[in-house]
Design a protein around this motif. Structure first.
Motif, PDB file in Angstrom:
ATOM      1  N   GLN A 261       0.022   5.183   3.299  1.00  0.00           N
ATOM      2  CA  GLN A 261      -0.253   4.317   2.351  1.00  0.00           C
ATOM      3  C   GLN A 261       0.950   3.704   1.512  1.00  0.00           C
ATOM      4  N   VAL A 262       1.744   5.113   0.855  1.00  0.00           N
ATOM      5  CA  VAL A 262       2.516   5.243  -0.354  1.00  0.00           C
ATOM      6  C   VAL A 262       3.836   4.685  -0.248  1.00  0.00           C
ATOM      7  N   LEU A 263       3.937   4.680   1.171  1.00  0.00           N
ATOM      8  CA  LEU A 263       5.234   4.073   1.417  1.00  0.00           C
ATOM      9  C   LEU A 263       5.525   3.905   1.925  1.00  0.00           C
ATOM     10  N   GLU A 269       7.662  -2.878  -1.371  1.00  0.00           N
ATOM     11  CA  GLU A 269       7.920  -3.075  -3.107  1.00  0.00           C
ATOM     12  C   GLU A 269      10.151  -3.807  -3.068  1.00  0.00           C
ATOM     13  N   GLN A 270      10.554  -2.926  -2.169  1.00  0.00           N
ATOM     14  CA  GLN A 270      12.194  -3.120  -2.026  1.00  0.00           C
ATOM     15  C   GLN A 270      11.931  -4.233  -1.367  1.00  0.00           C
ATOM     16  N   GLY A 271      11.203  -4.795  -0.009  1.00  0.00           N
ATOM     17  CA  GLY A 271      11.226  -6.089  -0.032  1.00  0.00           C
ATOM     18  C   GLY A 271      12.318  -5.741   1.864  1.00  0.00           C
ATOM     19  N   ILE A 272      12.254  -4.530   2.265  1.00  0.00           N
ATOM     20  CA  ILE A 272      12.162  -3.640   3.477  1.00  0.00           C
ATOM     21  C   ILE A 272      11.271  -4.576   4.428  1.00  0.00           C
ATOM     22  N   ARG A 277       2.991  -8.467   0.318  1.00  0.00           N
ATOM     23  CA  ARG A 277       2.420  -7.611   0.162  1.00  0.00           C
ATOM     24  C   ARG A 277       1.096  -7.641   1.703  1.00  0.00           C
ATOM     25  N   LYS A 278       0.964  -7.207   2.171  1.00  0.00           N
ATOM     26  CA  LYS A 278      -0.206  -6.764   2.993  1.00  0.00           C
ATOM     27  C   LYS A 278      -1.790  -5.861   2.571  1.00  0.00           C
TER      28      LYS A 278
END
Ligand SMILES: [Zn+2]
Length: 400
Positions: A261-263, A269-272, A277-278
């Motif tokens: 979840q954190v990854l 956040e980094q737009g990868i 956001r889901k």
């Protein structure tokens, strides 16, 4: 079952790779040839064992080998993960006869999840063609914490609304099967000891890579559950002192810095991960994590950096556990494992060796599970086999 000598003999036969003769059995379990002969007869009559050919080339009569009869008994196992529900039918030797996987129903209604599990089990029994009279029971692997006395799952992370769910009794009632509940990480360790082959022997920790990260503990071939069945909670081991704040008040715990979840949140956040956001429910986290791994596999440096950093952090947590328990092996598995296995297996052995207190005395083997992706559900079914067959007191299991 109910007969201690009978379970001792069944257990000895189970643990032997190619079966045992009555003479070998008498030597191993220390019972008289007459007792062995009587109990073997009963087990043959119950079709729990079969005579499987004769062996011996020396003087004297060739010996008849006794083996477990795979079709003598079956066990059901269900793994309740926040993202996916896996069900299996196992035969007496621990082989999967039939399995199924469905997404965990979204929302915060445990009753819907329980109804879905009951339906799934009914269908699975029908599809497997197994005689329902030969099913010994249902094992359930659930996220912790669990309450042994009540057979409840208590506030597991990511199962919103599961404050105190009477999972054992509800499933026993819905399926009509005797039901046992154990923690998912412990079930995974049990599966490894029953069906993992060489990686399931001796002393090891099973690093369970699920929606959360936990560990199952096996010392000298015995699964360690602790006082209440909740051993293996490693979510608050600090792996990054300057890392993100954790709900426990400290910084950089496993739980706040390297669970999927954190990854996924970091990648968003980094737009990868495009598309913004889901949510944070199990299936959404799993989907996001799969996309993060896709990005890493296709060469996205930022995605690779996130996963590689998580391997470093996980290795620190593993080192704390292996140094505490002095085990010979770390087995990785769980629902998220397949996607990260390659990168983790490349990095973690060296990281772990560097942090191992006993490094100059013995190495620590790092492997992926020998049981495969259904390890939680298979372990849950193994609980039933173990409860029915193993001669040890299983007082820590939740009995329905
Ligand atoms: Zn914490």
């Amino acid at each position: 079952m109910g007969d201690f000598n009978l379970t001792v003999i069944l257990d000895a036969i189970r643990r032997s790779s190619g079966g045992l003769s009555r003479v070998e059995l008498a030597q191993i379990v220390g019972l008289s040839p007459q007792t062995i002969s009587n109990i073997s007869r009963r087990l043959l009559d119950q079709r729990l064992i079969v005579e499987a050919g004769k062996e011996g080339s020396g003087p004297g009569k060739p010996r008849t080998i006794l083996r477990l009869n795979p079709a003598g008994m079956y066990a059901l196992g269900v793994h309740v993960d926040p993202a996916v529900i896996t069900s299996v039918v196992l035969d007496l030797v621990g082989d999967v006869v039939k399995h199924s996987r469905i997404p965990t129903p979204a929302g915060s209604n445990p009753q819907r999840v329980i109804a879905a599990i009951a339906d799934e089990i009914k269908g699975l029994i029908e599809d497997s063609g197994v005689d329902p009279g030969k099913i010994a029971g249902l094992g359930v692997a659930a996220p912790g914490p669990i309450d042994l006395d009540e057979g409840t799952v208590v506030d597991p992370p990511l199962l919103v609304g599961w404050d105190r769910v009477y999972l054992r009794d509800a499933l026993a009632e819905a399926t009509g099967l005797e039901t046992l509940v154990d923690k998912d990480v412990t079930s995974a360790a049990v599966a490894e000891t029953w069906a993992g082959g060489a990686s399931g022997t001796g002393s090891f920790v099973f690093m369970y890579m699920g929606t959360g990260i936990g560990c199952g503990i096996v010392l000298n071939d015995e699964v360690v559950r602790g006082t209440s069945g909740n051993a293996g909670e490693i979510g608050h081991i600090i792996v990054d002192p300057d890392g993100p704040p954790c709900d426990c008040g400290l910084r950089g715990c496993v739980k706040s810095s390297c669970i999927p979840q954190v990854l996924v949140a970091e990648a968003e956040e980094q737009g990868i991960l495009d598309g913004g956001r889901k949510g944070t429910e199990g299936p959404e986290v799993q989907e996001g994590f799969a996309r993060l791994c896709d990005a890493a596999d296709s060469g996205d440096e930022r995605a690779i950096a996130i996963i590689d950093k998580s391997a470093v952090l996980v290795a620190r947590a593993v080192a704390v556990v292996t140094n505490t328990l002095d085990v010979e092996r770390v087995v990785f598995g769980g629902p998220f494992w397949a996607r990260m296995s390659e990168r983790y297996l490349e990095r973690i052995p060296a990281l772990l060796a560097a942090n191992s207190a006993a490094n100059s005395i013995h190495g620590i083997e790092v492997v992926g599970t020998g049981v495969g992706e259904d390890v939680g559900a298979i372990g849950a079914a193994c609980l039933v086999l173990e409860h029915t067959l193993a001669p040890r007191a299983q007082r820590l299991l939740l009995e329905g």
